[in-house]
Design a protein around this motif. Structure first.
Motif, PDB file in Angstrom:
ATOM      1  N   LEU A 202       0.837  -1.206   0.000  1.00 36.83           N
ATOM      2  CA  LEU A 202       0.000   0.000   0.000  1.00 36.83           C
ATOM      3  C   LEU A 202       0.867   1.249   0.000  1.00 36.83           C
ATOM      4  O   LEU A 202       0.556   2.246  -0.668  1.00 36.83           O
ATOM      5  CB  LEU A 202      -0.923  -0.006   1.224  1.00 36.83           C
ATOM      6  N   ALA A 203       1.969   1.210   0.744  1.00 38.24           N
ATOM      7  CA  ALA A 203       2.890   2.354   0.773  1.00 38.24           C
ATOM      8  C   ALA A 203       3.580   2.543  -0.566  1.00 38.24           C
ATOM      9  O   ALA A 203       3.895   3.676  -0.957  1.00 38.24           O
ATOM     10  CB  ALA A 203       3.927   2.157   1.877  1.00 38.24           C
ATOM     11  N   ASP A 204       3.808   1.442  -1.295  1.00 40.21           N
ATOM     12  CA  ASP A 204       4.494   1.532  -2.589  1.00 40.21           C
ATOM     13  C   ASP A 204       3.576   1.952  -3.724  1.00 40.21           C
ATOM     14  O   ASP A 204       4.055   2.475  -4.737  1.00 40.21           O
ATOM     15  CB  ASP A 204       5.130   0.178  -2.933  1.00 40.21           C
ATOM     16  N   SER A 205       2.288   1.726  -3.580  1.00 42.46           N
ATOM     17  CA  SER A 205       1.369   1.978  -4.704  1.00 42.46           C
ATOM     18  C   SER A 205       0.491   3.213  -4.519  1.00 42.46           C
ATOM     19  O   SER A 205       0.036   3.792  -5.520  1.00 42.46           O
ATOM     20  CB  SER A 205       0.469   0.752  -4.934  1.00 42.46           C
ATOM     21  N   ILE A 206       0.240   3.635  -3.278  1.00 44.32           N
ATOM     22  CA  ILE A 206      -0.668   4.758  -3.040  1.00 44.32           C
ATOM     23  C   ILE A 206       0.109   5.917  -2.403  1.00 44.32           C
ATOM     24  O   ILE A 206       0.537   5.828  -1.249  1.00 44.32           O
ATOM     25  CB  ILE A 206      -1.853   4.360  -2.140  1.00 44.32           C
ATOM     26  N   ILE A 207       0.286   6.969  -3.164  1.00 46.96           N
ATOM     27  CA  ILE A 207       0.928   8.193  -2.690  1.00 46.96           C
ATOM     28  C   ILE A 207      -0.164   9.172  -2.283  1.00 46.96           C
ATOM     29  O   ILE A 207      -1.151   9.346  -2.997  1.00 46.96           O
ATOM     30  CB  ILE A 207       1.826   8.814  -3.780  1.00 46.96           C
ATOM     31  N   ASP A 208       0.025   9.823  -1.134  1.00 46.21           N
ATOM     32  CA  ASP A 208      -1.019  10.704  -0.627  1.00 46.21           C
ATOM     33  C   ASP A 208      -1.270  11.880  -1.561  1.00 46.21           C
ATOM     34  O   ASP A 208      -0.334  12.456  -2.133  1.00 46.21           O
ATOM     35  CB  ASP A 208      -0.643  11.225   0.767  1.00 46.21           C
ATOM     36  N   TRP A 209      -2.523  12.252  -1.674  1.00 43.87           N
ATOM     37  CA  TRP A 209      -2.931  13.355  -2.549  1.00 43.87           C
ATOM     38  C   TRP A 209      -2.253  14.667  -2.172  1.00 43.87           C
ATOM     39  O   TRP A 209      -1.972  15.493  -3.040  1.00 43.87           O
ATOM     40  CB  TRP A 209      -4.451  13.515  -2.478  1.00 43.87           C
ATOM     41  N   ASP A 210      -1.969  14.862  -0.891  1.00 40.60           N
ATOM     42  CA  ASP A 210      -1.357  16.108  -0.435  1.00 40.60           C
ATOM     43  C   ASP A 210       0.152  16.160  -0.652  1.00 40.60           C
ATOM     44  O   ASP A 210       0.794  17.171  -0.348  1.00 40.60           O
ATOM     45  CB  ASP A 210      -1.634  16.321   1.061  1.00 40.60           C
ATOM     46  N   CYS A 216      -2.325   9.777  -5.473  1.00 39.47           N
ATOM     47  CA  CYS A 216      -3.497   9.103  -6.033  1.00 39.47           C
ATOM     48  C   CYS A 216      -4.502   8.658  -4.974  1.00 39.47           C
ATOM     49  O   CYS A 216      -5.489   8.012  -5.314  1.00 39.47           O
ATOM     50  CB  CYS A 216      -3.062   7.903  -6.873  1.00 39.47           C
ATOM     51  N   GLY A 217      -4.280   8.988  -3.704  1.00 41.10           N
ATOM     52  CA  GLY A 217      -5.218   8.573  -2.674  1.00 41.10           C
ATOM     53  C   GLY A 217      -4.964   9.291  -1.371  1.00 41.10           C
ATOM     54  O   GLY A 217      -4.294  10.330  -1.347  1.00 41.10           O
ATOM     55  N   PHE A 218      -5.482   8.732  -0.299  1.00 40.80           N
ATOM     56  CA  PHE A 218      -5.339   9.330   1.033  1.00 40.80           C
ATOM     57  C   PHE A 218      -4.767   8.263   1.964  1.00 40.80           C
ATOM     58  O   PHE A 218      -5.266   7.137   2.016  1.00 40.80           O
ATOM     59  CB  PHE A 218      -6.691   9.839   1.535  1.00 40.80           C
ATOM     60  N   THR A 219      -3.716   8.634   2.668  1.00 32.28           N
ATOM     61  CA  THR A 219      -2.995   7.670   3.474  1.00 32.28           C
ATOM     62  C   THR A 219      -2.911   8.123   4.925  1.00 32.28           C
ATOM     63  O   THR A 219      -3.065   9.296   5.240  1.00 32.28           O
ATOM     64  CB  THR A 219      -1.565   7.467   2.941  1.00 32.28           C
ATOM     65  N   PHE A 220      -2.670   7.162   5.808  1.00 30.82           N
ATOM     66  CA  PHE A 220      -2.338   7.469   7.197  1.00 30.82           C
ATOM     67  C   PHE A 220      -1.259   6.498   7.637  1.00 30.82           C
ATOM     68  O   PHE A 220      -1.117   5.404   7.092  1.00 30.82           O
ATOM     69  CB  PHE A 220      -3.575   7.424   8.098  1.00 30.82           C
ATOM     70  N   GLN A 221      -0.462   6.907   8.634  1.00 27.69           N
ATOM     71  CA  GLN A 221       0.747   6.176   8.974  1.00 27.69           C
ATOM     72  C   GLN A 221       0.572   5.221  10.150  1.00 27.69           C
ATOM     73  O   GLN A 221       0.866   4.043  10.055  1.00 27.69           O
ATOM     74  CB  GLN A 221       1.884   7.171   9.288  1.00 27.69           C
ATOM     75  N   SER A 222       0.117   5.729  11.285  1.00 31.45           N
ATOM     76  CA  SER A 222       0.038   4.900  12.483  1.00 31.45           C
ATOM     77  C   SER A 222      -1.240   4.076  12.475  1.00 31.45           C
ATOM     78  O   SER A 222      -2.261   4.497  11.929  1.00 31.45           O
ATOM     79  CB  SER A 222       0.102   5.768  13.741  1.00 31.45           C
TER      80      SER A 222
END
Length: 279
Positions: A202-210, A216-222
């Motif tokens: 998921l970290a390799d394929s989805i880069i946060d929109w901001d 290409c998406g929205f991510t969170f870390q913890s």
């Protein structure tokens, strides 16, 4: 498995980030020590998807076909999904979807904790999957209590999964761990924006929109329900407050290439290295 790691020429995982994560005891499940010893032959190659089979412009399972150039059919797919799931046909209400095995490492305890807050945000939630009885019963109860917002189908249904990918607005993957994940790539292909925890593939394929330069998406870390809800909140803010940017993100995501061409090149290079080791 340990014997295989000792004797092989190369060790490959299904994403670069997961190749790093399994060196840690949390992800290594007892094999982290031997993996650290053999790190010199460890690599990660990101999985791909069948971009011919998963093609919204030709997918016969959909109520309407659509593409980057002709996106109108996605709205028809959303209306058809709401009708099929017996949800109110509200074109402006966002649909958040999950298609997954219902097991703990997929992040369902976060969903369980955050669900009531999610529904208060005014969304519809569509879930397809089966697995641990605890989660099946939780989603049945949520559907019973919130029939206008929650639709749960227990099982594995390939045709329905495609209809969900096409009809939803967001796709949730709050995983504890995810060696690669294919669902987020399929969601991109169908113009459905992923909301994921940055782990493994998921970290390799989805880069946060901001991210500067765009993502290409929205991510969170913890691995935290509050951070999960914050990512959903950011996604909904774009959906409601910046519709032009939202549509641009949808078009951008549908243009992403997660086919097998690059991965195949990496595997061929890996095989040649392995053959070189044997020479």
């Amino acid at each position: 498995m340990k014997g295989a790691l000792e004797e092989c020429e190369r060790i490959s995982t299904v994403s670069p980030t997961y190749a790093k994560e399994i060196l840690d005891p949390y992800f290594g499940h007892g094999l982290d020590e031997i993996l650290r010893q053999k790190e010199w032959k460890l690599c990660g190659i990101l999985n791909g998807i069948d971009t011919v089979g998963y093609n919204p412009s030709r997918d016969h399972a959909l109520a309407a076909n659509f593409s980057v150039r002709k996106p109108e059919g996605k709205a028809l797919c959303k209306a058809a999904l709401q009708q099929q799931m017996r949800l109110p046909e509200e074109p402006d209400t966002p649909i958040l979807a999950m298609v997954s095995r219902l097991v703990s490492h997929k992040g369902f305890d976060l969903v369980e904790y955050a669900m009531e807050n999610m529904l208060r945000m005014g969304m519809q939630v569509v879930i397809l999957g089966n697995g641990e009885y605890r989660y099946e019963e939780f989603f049945r109860e949520m559907q019973r209590r919130h029939p206008q917002q929650v639709a749960f189908t227990c099982g594995f249904m390939p045709t329905l999964s495609r209809q969900i990918y096409a009809g939803a607005d967001f796709f949730l993957m709050p995983s504890q761990s995810e060696p690669c994940g294919l669902a987020q790539m399929i969601a991109l292909r169908y113009g459905t924006i992923p909301i994921v925890r940055s782990t493994g593939g998921l970290a390799d394929s989805i880069i946060d929109w901001d991210t500067p330069g765009g993502g290409c998406g929205f991510t969170f870390q913890s691995y935290n329900a509050d951070d999960f809800l914050a990512a959903i909140d950011r996604a909904l803010a774009l959906y409601y407050d910046a519709p032009a940017q939202w549509q641009e993100l949808v078009r951008h995501d549908m243009s992403q290439d997660f086919g097998w061409d690059k991965g195949a090149e990496h595997y061929m290079a890996l095989y040649h290295k392995a053959l070189g080791d044997k020479a």
